[in-house]
Design an enzyme around this catalytic site. Structure first.
Site, PDB file in Angstrom:
ATOM      1  N   ASN A 193       0.826  -1.208   0.000  1.00  0.00           N
ATOM      2  CA  ASN A 193       0.000   0.000   0.000  1.00  0.00           C
ATOM      3  C   ASN A 193       0.863   1.263   0.000  1.00  0.00           C
ATOM      4  OD1 ASN A 193      -2.422   1.427  -0.031  1.00  0.00           O
ATOM      5  ND2 ASN A 193      -2.674   1.381   2.191  1.00  0.00           N
TER       6      ASN A 193
ATOM      7  N   GLU B 239       1.643  -3.097  -5.194  1.00  0.00           N
ATOM      8  CA  GLU B 239       1.244  -1.704  -4.990  1.00  0.00           C
ATOM      9  C   GLU B 239       2.369  -0.913  -4.322  1.00  0.00           C
ATOM     10  OE1 GLU B 239      -2.836   0.783  -3.991  1.00  0.00           O
ATOM     11  OE2 GLU B 239      -2.639  -1.253  -3.219  1.00  0.00           O
TER      12      GLU B 239
ATOM     13  N   ASP C 190      -1.918  -9.901  -4.618  1.00  0.00           N
ATOM     14  CA  ASP C 190      -3.236  -9.353  -4.311  1.00  0.00           C
ATOM     15  C   ASP C 190      -4.139  -9.666  -5.501  1.00  0.00           C
ATOM     16  OD1 ASP C 190      -5.484  -7.904  -3.746  1.00  0.00           O
ATOM     17  OD2 ASP C 190      -4.467  -5.984  -3.470  1.00  0.00           O
TER      18      ASP C 190
ATOM     19  N   ASN D 121      -7.426  -9.637  -5.455  1.00  0.00           N
ATOM     20  CA  ASN D 121      -8.638  -8.810  -5.411  1.00  0.00           C
ATOM     21  C   ASN D 121      -9.909  -9.605  -5.719  1.00  0.00           C
ATOM     22  OD1 ASN D 121      -8.375  -6.081  -4.496  1.00  0.00           O
ATOM     23  ND2 ASN D 121      -6.967  -5.729  -6.209  1.00  0.00           N
TER      24      ASN D 121
END
Length: 270
Positions: free
Chosen positions: A10, A36, A151, A153
């Site tokens: 993040n 990310e 990730d 998602n």
């Protein structure tokens, strides 16, 4: 033994001083997949990569996306993208080769129903599925295993999201997304964490910063290790490294760490 960890940081510039640097300095993992990163390589915090070799691709848009793989030594090869005109420059996928093993770091698009973001996510799924089939076939011909971390998602089932009824019409838990992921498993990919924890809710790996989601463990399990069957069978442990308290979090995701026995280990999987 290979210990592989995967985490959406993040934003690596924010995560580093908040605790990612300390975690990275202490981890026993020999491979860490990051997603990310939101940074160019020269923007990673000073000292963060000490002792690590970083293979990294930033996002096309500054401050967005970016994936990488950290290893203790130089990988045999590094490849960026999935052969996609649309997505290969977007910082969504990178893979490395180690002896007998290919490891990919994935940041799958996060959609929003009824918007172009969901259309983008669906286009990525349409291209990524065939790529994974091709990668598996090629790896089999080369007598190597494949592991794709990251990730994703998508929460695979009702056991992978605490408030699944409330999110049944939201991106990340849409029927066609879960069907796409179930199709990968039907083709032979193994969800390693679920295989090691077959009868539990979670273990969740992402919690919203809003409200008391973390304190109430109202999370989603969207950070996955998908492995070829022989590699998955060698998994000896699979844990989500959930922070002890909300204040100790350095990302809205937690590292997902799996240890895989190798053929030379004296003991096989427990």
């Amino acid at each position: 033994m290979h210990t592989v960890s995967s985490v959406n940081v993040n934003g690596v510039r924010a995560a580093g001083p908040k605790g990612f640097a300390r975690w990275l300095a202490r981890t026993t993992a020999d491979v860490v997949c990051v997603q990310e990163t939101r940074a160019e390589r020269d923007e990673f915090p000073a000292g963060l990569l000490d002792g690590w070799v970083l293979s990294h691709v930033p996002g096309a848009q500054r401050g967005r996306c970016g994936v990488g793989v950290l290893t203790r030594g130089e990988p045999e090869a590094v490849r960026v993208g999935i052969g996609s005109t649309e997505f290969d420059g977007s910082g969504r996928y990178l893979e490395i080769d180690l002896p007998g093993l290919t490891i990919g770091s994935l940041y799958l698009p996060n959609g929003t129903v009824g918007t172009p973001r969901q259309d983008e996510k669906d286009r990525f799924l349409a291209e990524f599925g065939p790529y994974l089939a091709e990668r598996r076939a090629k790896a089999a011909a080369e007598d190597r295993e494949v592991l794709v971390c990251g990730d994703w998602n998508i929460a695979p089932t009702e056991r992978d999201i605490r408030a699944w009824r409330r999110n049944a019409k939201n991106s990340g838990f849409l029927p066609h997304e879960r069907a796409w992921l179930a199709g990968l498993l039907a083709e032979g990919w193994v969800d390693v964490v679920r295989a090691r924890h077959p009868d539990v809710d979670g273990p969740y790996s992402w919690w919203s910063y809003r409200g008391r989601a973390f304190d109430n463990d109202a999370g989603w399990r969207i950070d996955l290790h998908l492995a070829t069957p022989a590699l998955a069978a060698r998994a000896v442990s699979a844990v989500v490294e959930r922070a002890a308290t909300h204040g100790e979090r350095w990302s809205d995701h937690a590292p997902v760490t799996v240890s895989y026995a190798t053929a030379t280990d004296p003991e096989g999987p427990a």
